[in-house]
Design an enzyme around this catalytic site. Structure first.
Site, PDB file in Angstrom:
ATOM      1  N   SER A   8       0.835  -1.200   0.000  1.00 12.41           N
ATOM      2  CA  SER A   8       0.000   0.000   0.000  1.00 12.41           C
ATOM      3  C   SER A   8       0.868   1.247   0.000  1.00 12.41           C
ATOM      4  O   SER A   8       1.669   1.476   0.923  1.00 12.41           O
ATOM      5  CB  SER A   8      -0.895   0.011   1.234  1.00 12.41           C
ATOM      6  OG  SER A   8      -1.421   1.310   1.399  1.00 12.41           O
ATOM      7  N   HIS A  33      -1.230  -1.206  -4.345  1.00 15.65           N
ATOM      8  CA  HIS A  33      -2.493  -0.800  -3.715  1.00 15.65           C
ATOM      9  C   HIS A  33      -2.453   0.711  -3.456  1.00 15.65           C
ATOM     10  O   HIS A  33      -1.532   1.221  -2.820  1.00 15.65           O
ATOM     11  CB  HIS A  33      -2.658  -1.570  -2.405  1.00 15.65           C
ATOM     12  CG  HIS A  33      -3.951  -1.325  -1.693  1.00 15.65           C
ATOM     13  ND1 HIS A  33      -5.129  -1.962  -2.035  1.00 15.65           N
ATOM     14  CD2 HIS A  33      -4.261  -0.522  -0.638  1.00 15.65           C
ATOM     15  CE1 HIS A  33      -6.104  -1.565  -1.217  1.00 15.65           C
ATOM     16  NE2 HIS A  33      -5.604  -0.676  -0.368  1.00 15.65           N
ATOM     17  N   ASP A  35      -4.493   3.933  -1.901  1.00 19.82           N
ATOM     18  CA  ASP A  35      -5.570   4.324  -0.991  1.00 19.82           C
ATOM     19  C   ASP A  35      -5.998   5.758  -1.256  1.00 19.82           C
ATOM     20  O   ASP A  35      -5.245   6.696  -1.000  1.00 19.82           O
ATOM     21  CB  ASP A  35      -5.090   4.195   0.458  1.00 19.82           C
ATOM     22  CG  ASP A  35      -4.986   2.746   0.891  1.00 19.82           C
ATOM     23  OD1 ASP A  35      -5.995   2.029   0.752  1.00 19.82           O
ATOM     24  OD2 ASP A  35      -3.899   2.338   1.338  1.00 19.82           O
ATOM     25  N   MET A  37      -8.382   8.774  -0.254  1.00 20.81           N
ATOM     26  CA  MET A  37      -9.167   9.236   0.912  1.00 20.81           C
ATOM     27  C   MET A  37      -9.559  10.689   0.722  1.00 20.81           C
ATOM     28  O   MET A  37      -8.772  11.497   0.225  1.00 20.81           O
ATOM     29  CB  MET A  37      -8.321   9.115   2.182  1.00 20.81           C
ATOM     30  CG  MET A  37      -7.764   7.720   2.428  1.00 20.81           C
ATOM     31  SD  MET A  37      -6.909   7.642   4.000  1.00 20.81           S
ATOM     32  CE  MET A  37      -6.268   5.964   3.936  1.00 20.81           C
ATOM     33  N   HIS A  66      -8.307   1.704  -4.028  1.00 19.83           N
ATOM     34  CA  HIS A  66      -9.265   1.514  -2.921  1.00 19.83           C
ATOM     35  C   HIS A  66      -9.863   2.880  -2.601  1.00 19.83           C
ATOM     36  O   HIS A  66      -9.195   3.747  -2.049  1.00 19.83           O
ATOM     37  CB  HIS A  66      -8.477   0.934  -1.732  1.00 19.83           C
ATOM     38  CG  HIS A  66      -9.268   0.803  -0.462  1.00 19.83           C
ATOM     39  ND1 HIS A  66      -8.673   0.505   0.747  1.00 19.83           N
ATOM     40  CD2 HIS A  66     -10.592   0.928  -0.203  1.00 19.83           C
ATOM     41  CE1 HIS A  66      -9.600   0.445   1.695  1.00 19.83           C
ATOM     42  NE2 HIS A  66     -10.764   0.716   1.147  1.00 19.83           N
ATOM     43  N   MET A  68     -11.848   5.301  -0.625  1.00 17.06           N
ATOM     44  CA  MET A  68     -12.457   5.622   0.677  1.00 17.06           C
ATOM     45  C   MET A  68     -12.994   7.042   0.588  1.00 17.06           C
ATOM     46  O   MET A  68     -12.508   7.957   1.253  1.00 17.06           O
ATOM     47  CB  MET A  68     -11.406   5.478   1.787  1.00 17.06           C
ATOM     48  CG  MET A  68     -11.091   4.030   2.121  1.00 17.06           C
ATOM     49  SD  MET A  68      -9.519   3.836   2.976  1.00 17.06           S
ATOM     50  CE  MET A  68      -8.419   3.857   1.567  1.00 17.06           C
ATOM     51  N   MET A 137     -11.898  -5.016   5.363  1.00 15.51           N
ATOM     52  CA  MET A 137     -11.043  -4.129   6.166  1.00 15.51           C
ATOM     53  C   MET A 137     -10.843  -4.768   7.534  1.00 15.51           C
ATOM     54  O   MET A 137     -11.801  -5.096   8.222  1.00 15.51           O
ATOM     55  CB  MET A 137     -11.698  -2.753   6.340  1.00 15.51           C
ATOM     56  CG  MET A 137     -11.693  -1.873   5.114  1.00 15.51           C
ATOM     57  SD  MET A 137     -10.087  -1.662   4.319  1.00 15.51           S
ATOM     58  CE  MET A 137      -9.127  -0.887   5.631  1.00 15.51           C
ATOM     59  N   PHE A 143      -5.904   5.218   8.156  1.00 12.38           N
ATOM     60  CA  PHE A 143      -4.487   5.358   8.506  1.00 12.38           C
ATOM     61  C   PHE A 143      -3.762   4.030   8.392  1.00 12.38           C
ATOM     62  O   PHE A 143      -4.371   2.974   8.590  1.00 12.38           O
ATOM     63  CB  PHE A 143      -4.351   5.877   9.946  1.00 12.38           C
ATOM     64  CG  PHE A 143      -5.049   7.193  10.149  1.00 12.38           C
ATOM     65  CD1 PHE A 143      -4.438   8.389   9.793  1.00 12.38           C
ATOM     66  CD2 PHE A 143      -6.347   7.220  10.645  1.00 12.38           C
ATOM     67  CE1 PHE A 143      -5.112   9.599   9.943  1.00 12.38           C
ATOM     68  CE2 PHE A 143      -7.024   8.424  10.801  1.00 12.38           C
ATOM     69  CZ  PHE A 143      -6.407   9.626  10.449  1.00 12.38           C
ATOM     70  N   GLY A 144      -2.472   4.111   8.108  1.00 15.71           N
ATOM     71  CA  GLY A 144      -1.640   2.915   8.120  1.00 15.71           C
ATOM     72  C   GLY A 144      -1.176   2.637   9.541  1.00 15.71           C
ATOM     73  O   GLY A 144      -1.367   3.456  10.456  1.00 15.71           O
ATOM     74  N   GLY A 145      -0.585   1.480   9.731  1.00 17.30           N
ATOM     75  CA  GLY A 145       0.065   1.164  10.998  1.00 17.30           C
ATOM     76  C   GLY A 145      -0.855   0.866  12.165  1.00 17.30           C
ATOM     77  O   GLY A 145      -0.423   0.910  13.315  1.00 17.30           O
ATOM     78  N   ASP A 175      -7.060  -5.972   4.180  1.00 17.10           N
ATOM     79  CA  ASP A 175      -6.332  -4.703   4.256  1.00 17.10           C
ATOM     80  C   ASP A 175      -6.362  -4.164   5.685  1.00 17.10           C
ATOM     81  O   ASP A 175      -7.445  -3.911   6.220  1.00 17.10           O
ATOM     82  CB  ASP A 175      -7.031  -3.717   3.295  1.00 17.10           C
ATOM     83  CG  ASP A 175      -6.320  -2.387   3.151  1.00 17.10           C
ATOM     84  OD1 ASP A 175      -5.245  -2.193   3.758  1.00 17.10           O
ATOM     85  OD2 ASP A 175      -6.852  -1.532   2.405  1.00 17.10           O
ATOM     86  N   GLY A 176      -5.176  -3.984   6.272  1.00 18.04           N
ATOM     87  CA  GLY A 176      -5.081  -3.369   7.585  1.00 18.04           C
ATOM     88  C   GLY A 176      -4.427  -4.279   8.612  1.00 18.04           C
ATOM     89  O   GLY A 176      -4.961  -5.342   8.926  1.00 18.04           O
ATOM     90  N   SER A 198       2.642  -0.459   6.139  1.00 21.49           N
ATOM     91  CA  SER A 198       3.786  -0.234   7.036  1.00 21.49           C
ATOM     92  C   SER A 198       4.709  -1.447   7.104  1.00 21.49           C
ATOM     93  O   SER A 198       5.925  -1.288   7.254  1.00 21.49           O
ATOM     94  CB  SER A 198       3.295   0.163   8.430  1.00 21.49           C
ATOM     95  OG  SER A 198       2.291  -0.715   8.872  1.00 21.49           O
TER      96      SER A 198
HETATM   97  C1  DX5 Z   1      -6.147   1.929   5.629  1.00 18.89           C
HETATM   98  C2  DX5 Z   1      -5.701   1.607   4.214  1.00 18.89           C
HETATM   99  C3  DX5 Z   1      -4.658   0.581   4.130  1.00 18.89           C
HETATM  100  C4  DX5 Z   1      -3.377   0.924   4.851  1.00 18.89           C
HETATM  101  C5  DX5 Z   1      -2.892  -0.328   5.512  1.00 18.89           C
HETATM  102  O1  DX5 Z   1      -7.160   2.850   5.581  1.00 18.89           O
HETATM  103  O2  DX5 Z   1      -6.801   1.168   3.441  1.00 18.89           O
HETATM  104  O3  DX5 Z   1      -4.392   0.184   2.796  1.00 18.89           O
HETATM  105  O4  DX5 Z   1      -2.396   1.450   4.032  1.00 18.89           O
HETATM  106  O5  DX5 Z   1      -1.792  -0.009   6.282  1.00 18.89           O
HETATM  107  P1  DX5 Z   1      -1.055  -1.055   7.209  1.00 18.89           P
HETATM  108  O6  DX5 Z   1      -0.637  -2.209   6.351  1.00 18.89           O
HETATM  109  O7  DX5 Z   1       0.094  -0.275   7.751  1.00 18.89           O
HETATM  110  O8  DX5 Z   1      -2.045  -1.459   8.272  1.00 18.89           O
HETATM  111 ZN    ZN Z   2      -6.468   0.178   1.381  1.00 17.92          ZN
END
Ligand code: DX5
Ligand code: ZN
Length: 220
Positions: A8, A33, A35, A37, A66, A68, A137, A143-145, A175-176, A198
């Site tokens: 991602s 991937h 994202d 937003m 993706h 969002m 999800m 957010f990542g991480g 994802d996530g 991440s």
């Molecule tokens: C979250 C995103 C994910 C995100 C996942 O809203 O859709 O794609 O980048 O991040 P990690 O792998 O760090 O959880």
């Molecule tokens: Zn995503």
């Protein structure tokens, strides 16, 4: 089927985006991937079709967008034109989900529907036969991480059963919070496509991270 690893971009260094995309491609990634937003559906803002188009120019890998965002129908054609091969919409944003799926497929991309962690699988009942993939999800998007939500495993396994028992062909994407501690369980539950932000872009060596994922998924 060979498991698909989709880094991602959310966790990439945006100042060096082309380099980052090439690096994960060389490291063995299967899809990219992306994202998207909008600061409304999720409390964060990323990028739109312009950036997807820029990514398209530096990779031959499939780009998995993706969305969002609220009112995704309005932007589907733009993302397809920018070079997205896979486009997914969150069911929570689509009052006319069949129409959204149709718009994606008419644009030439494969269509996915995404469920938030609290959205039940029953939301898929009348569309599962139409979609190319379902994205589960395993964190709340934005957010990542974040930490993997444990009961997603049960949800993935139930979806696997729904797809197999009814003879559907939709892929399951997750994802996530996918990382070296969670990926084996996510794989065993029946996942086909593994998104990781991440855990890949935060690794010192992208190829090692992806290789380790494949090992944990049972690759020889
Ligand atoms: C979250 C995103 C994910 C995100 C996942 O809203 O859709 O794609 O980048 O991040 P990690 O792998 O760090 O959880
Ligand atoms: Zn995503």
């Amino acid at each position: 089927m060979q498991k698909i690893i989709a880094p991602s971009l959310l966790s990439a260094d945006f100042a060096r985006l082309a380099e980052e995309v090439r690096a994960v491609e060389q490291a063995g990634a299967d899809w990219i991937h992306a994202d998207v937003m909008d600061g409304h559906f999720v409390p964060n803002i990323t990028f739109g079709p312009l950036v997807v188009e820029a990514v398209r120019r530096v990779t031959s890998l499939p780009i998995d967008v993706h969305l969002m965002i609220e009112n995704p129908d309005r932007y589907i054609a733009d993302f397809a034109k920018a070079g997205a091969n896979y486009i997914s919409v969150q069911v929570e944003t689509c009052p006319h989900l069949n129409r959204s799926i149709q718009l994606i497929q008419d644009s030439g991309a494969a269509a996915g529907v995404v469920l938030n962690p609290s959205t039940p699988l029953t939301a898929l009942h009348w569309v599962l036969e139409l979609v190319d993939y379902v994205l589960i999800m395993s964190v709340n998007p934005g957010f990542g991480g974040q930490r993997f939500i444990g009961n997603s495993l049960q949800k993935i396994a139930e979806l696997r059963r729904m797809i197999d028992e009814n003879g559907h062909s939709a892929l399951i994407e997750v994802d996530g919070g996918v990382n070296e501690h969670t990926i084996a369980d996510v794989g065993r539950a029946g996942t086909d496509v593994f998104v990781a932000g991440s855990a890949i872009f935060g690794a010192e060596n992208y190829a090692h991270a992806i290789h380790r994922f494949r090992k944990l998924l049972g690759a020889p």
